[in-house]
Design a protein around this motif. Structure first.
Motif, PDB file in Angstrom:
ATOM      1  N   ILE A 126      10.306  73.190  72.874  1.00 25.31           N
ATOM      2  CA  ILE A 126      11.561  73.675  72.300  1.00 25.31           C
ATOM      3  C   ILE A 126      12.143  72.631  71.353  1.00 25.31           C
ATOM      4  CG2 ILE A 126      13.909  74.399  72.865  1.00 25.31           C
ATOM      5  CD1 ILE A 126      12.825  75.625  75.392  1.00 25.31           C
ATOM      6  N   LYS A 127      11.944  71.373  71.666  1.00 28.00           N
ATOM      7  CA  LYS A 127      12.399  70.295  70.781  1.00 28.00           C
ATOM      8  C   LYS A 127      11.764  70.448  69.402  1.00 28.00           C
ATOM      9  CE  LYS A 127      12.318  65.236  70.407  1.00 28.00           C
ATOM     10  NZ  LYS A 127      11.420  65.166  69.241  1.00 28.00           N
ATOM     11  N   ALA A 128      10.471  70.761  69.375  1.00 25.89           N
ATOM     12  CA  ALA A 128       9.775  70.933  68.094  1.00 25.89           C
ATOM     13  C   ALA A 128      10.362  72.092  67.306  1.00 25.89           C
ATOM     14  CB  ALA A 128       8.287  71.151  68.342  1.00 25.89           C
ATOM     15  N   VAL A 129      10.730  73.177  67.999  1.00 26.38           N
ATOM     16  CA  VAL A 129      11.343  74.327  67.326  1.00 26.38           C
ATOM     17  C   VAL A 129      12.705  73.936  66.758  1.00 26.38           C
ATOM     18  CG1 VAL A 129      12.320  76.632  67.662  1.00 26.38           C
ATOM     19  CG2 VAL A 129      10.127  76.044  68.706  1.00 26.38           C
ATOM     20  N   ALA A 130      13.525  73.262  67.576  1.00 27.34           N
ATOM     21  CA  ALA A 130      14.864  72.853  67.128  1.00 27.34           C
ATOM     22  C   ALA A 130      14.776  71.900  65.946  1.00 27.34           C
ATOM     23  CB  ALA A 130      15.628  72.213  68.287  1.00 27.34           C
ATOM     24  N   ASP A 131      13.789  70.997  65.985  1.00 28.51           N
ATOM     25  CA  ASP A 131      13.657  69.998  64.920  1.00 28.51           C
ATOM     26  C   ASP A 131      13.117  70.579  63.622  1.00 28.51           C
ATOM     27  OD1 ASP A 131      14.707  68.086  66.513  1.00 28.51           O
ATOM     28  OD2 ASP A 131      12.809  67.112  67.020  1.00 28.51           O
ATOM     29  N   SER A 132      12.661  71.835  63.656  1.00 30.99           N
ATOM     30  CA  SER A 132      12.206  72.465  62.415  1.00 30.99           C
ATOM     31  C   SER A 132      13.392  72.852  61.533  1.00 30.99           C
ATOM     32  CB  SER A 132      11.350  73.700  62.716  1.00 30.99           C
ATOM     33  OG  SER A 132      12.110  74.717  63.338  1.00 30.99           O
ATOM     34  N   PHE A 133      14.612  72.685  62.050  1.00 29.49           N
ATOM     35  CA  PHE A 133      15.840  72.907  61.278  1.00 29.49           C
ATOM     36  C   PHE A 133      16.575  71.574  61.178  1.00 29.49           C
ATOM     37  CE2 PHE A 133      14.771  76.845  63.378  1.00 29.49           C
ATOM     38  CZ  PHE A 133      14.949  77.805  62.390  1.00 29.49           C
ATOM     39  N   PRO A 134      16.247  70.731  60.207  1.00 26.69           N
ATOM     40  CA  PRO A 134      16.861  69.402  60.120  1.00 26.69           C
ATOM     41  C   PRO A 134      18.385  69.507  60.036  1.00 26.69           C
ATOM     42  CG  PRO A 134      15.033  69.597  58.575  1.00 26.69           C
ATOM     43  CD  PRO A 134      15.296  70.973  59.114  1.00 26.69           C
TER      44      PRO A 134
END
Length: 401
Positions: A126-134
């Motif tokens: 989920i961190k990777a998904v959230a980080d796809s929106f800088p």
């Protein structure tokens, strides 16, 4: 009604006195009794989360996790009173990790940066998904005092006020949503704020931090280094201001403005000059409470623009030193200096005359502005001075043209 025996029912119902001695252990060790307690909550017709809080308060925080409580609550709520129901044959419940990545990305797209900051702490996927929106912001402002915590980002604002029994949180001002809490106002506010500010991917064009009473460490608030292009800090001590200044990313930080209650700390002011953030900035504005000598002007030689306060004993001598020093600054574009000589009156006339401007006594008018132009030796550029008279100080604006 409750299906516990009378002493147990009365003990459970009287949850103002936590039953952590043998009755509580007796209930926690017996699944049927736990489910009977949940039935009692269902019969009270309270919202499920309020029921869960009362259940935990009475039986113990570790008696049952919320997903299990939720299962039994709705089983009983919908009329299935079989307290011995065997869940082992039921299909495993879906978790958020069973949601396709594409759907998670779509969900994250509709969250604001604060909500995404909370989401990214759940697990690596989920961190990777959230980080796809800088998380990139135009501005973030944080104000911490002894009665409230305020913060805003872009067009959203939050404020958390201290109450007698805890705090009250308002989102987007007093006219929007309100949340009561028994937490300390500072803990509640930082609980919302720090997941965002500790995200290493945060970028902000302008970051403002005002610390009026509470003394915080950078680790309490920020991920270090913190990426801000422009910084405005108000602090209680020079050391506190330097601590947060040093938490910014050197080189990425372009503009610095420092303010605060600095009286009597002259010996610490030059700590600012030692930071990489100051050495690599383009613009620096220092508060009127921070006074420097003309000799300190050399520390500003790398800047395009700056503003600070100069103490002077000899205005005529210092005027020439200021002119000759600034004329050697290659990156210089403009500056504003407040020139101070104590309580003897503003040294405006002496400063202007030292630069070669003749001002007859009868023509000098208090609060007047005097202009002066100085050709930089060996250059086709010049320094334009505007010397503005004040009560006990004069303001000198210098522009390279």
């Amino acid at each position: 009604m409750c299906y516990l025996d009378l002493p147990l029912r009365e003990s459970y119902h009287n949850n103002n006195i936590p039953i952590m001695d043998p009755t509580s252990s007796f209930i926690k060790d017996n699944h049927r009794y736990l489910r009977t307690c949940i039935l009692y909550e269902v019969l009270q017709e309270k919202p499920i989360f309020d029921s869960y809080k009362d259940f935990c308060k009475t039986v113990g925080q570790d008696a049952m996790n919320y997903p299990d409580f939720e299962f039994w609550y709705y089983q009983l709520y919908h009329g299935n009173k079989d307290l011995n129901y065997d869940r082992s044959a039921d299909p495993q419940p879906k978790t958020i990790m069973d949601v396709p990545v594409g759907s998670l990305t779509k969900i994250a797209e509709y969250l604001d940066p604060v909500e995404r900051a909370l989401l990214r702490s759940m697990n690596k996927s989920i961190k990777a998904v959230a980080d796809s929106f800088p998380p990139v912001f135009e501005k973030i402002c944080v104000k911490i005092a002894d009665e409230n915590t305020f913060w805003s980002w872009n067009d959203k604002s939050y404020v958390c006020y201290k109450d007698v029994s805890g705090c009250t949180l308002f989102r987007n001002g007093r006219n929007c949503s309100m949340e009561k809490s028994d937490e300390c106002y500072l803990e509640k506010g930082l609980g919302y704020l720090t997941p965002l500010l500790k995200n290493p991917n945060v970028r902000v064009n302008h970051f403002s931090l005002y610390l009026f009473d509470e003394i915080l460490k950078t680790d309490d608030l920020l991920h270090v280094p913190f990426h801000a292009k422009s910084l405005d800090i108000y602090g209680q001590t020079t050391n506190e201001v330097v601590q947060f200044l040093s938490a910014m990313t050197p080189g990425y930080l372009e503009s610095i403005s420092l303010n605060g209650s600095f009286l009597g700390e002259e010996e610490n002011f030059r700590l600012i000059f030692e930071t990489d953030q100051f050495k690599q900035a383009n613009i620096v504005n220092l508060d009127m409470n921070m006074s420097f000598n003309v000799a300190d002007l050399a520390s500003f030689s790398h800047l395009k623009k700056f503003k600070f306060h100069i103490k002077s004993i000899n205005a005529a001598e210092d005027a020439k030193r200021i002119r000759d020093t600034i004329s050697t600054f290659e990156e210089f574009e403009s500056c504003e200096l407040s020139f101070y000589r104590g309580w003897e009156g503003a040294p405006t006339r002496e400063f202007a005359e030292a630069l070669g401007e003749e001002i007859p006594m009868e023509s000098f008018v208090p609060k007047m502005t005097i202009s002066h132009s100085y050709q930089i030796p060996g250059s086709n550029k010049c320094l334009e001075f505007k010397i503005k008279d004040g009560d006990v100080w004069c303001r000198i604006e210098i522009l390279k043209i």
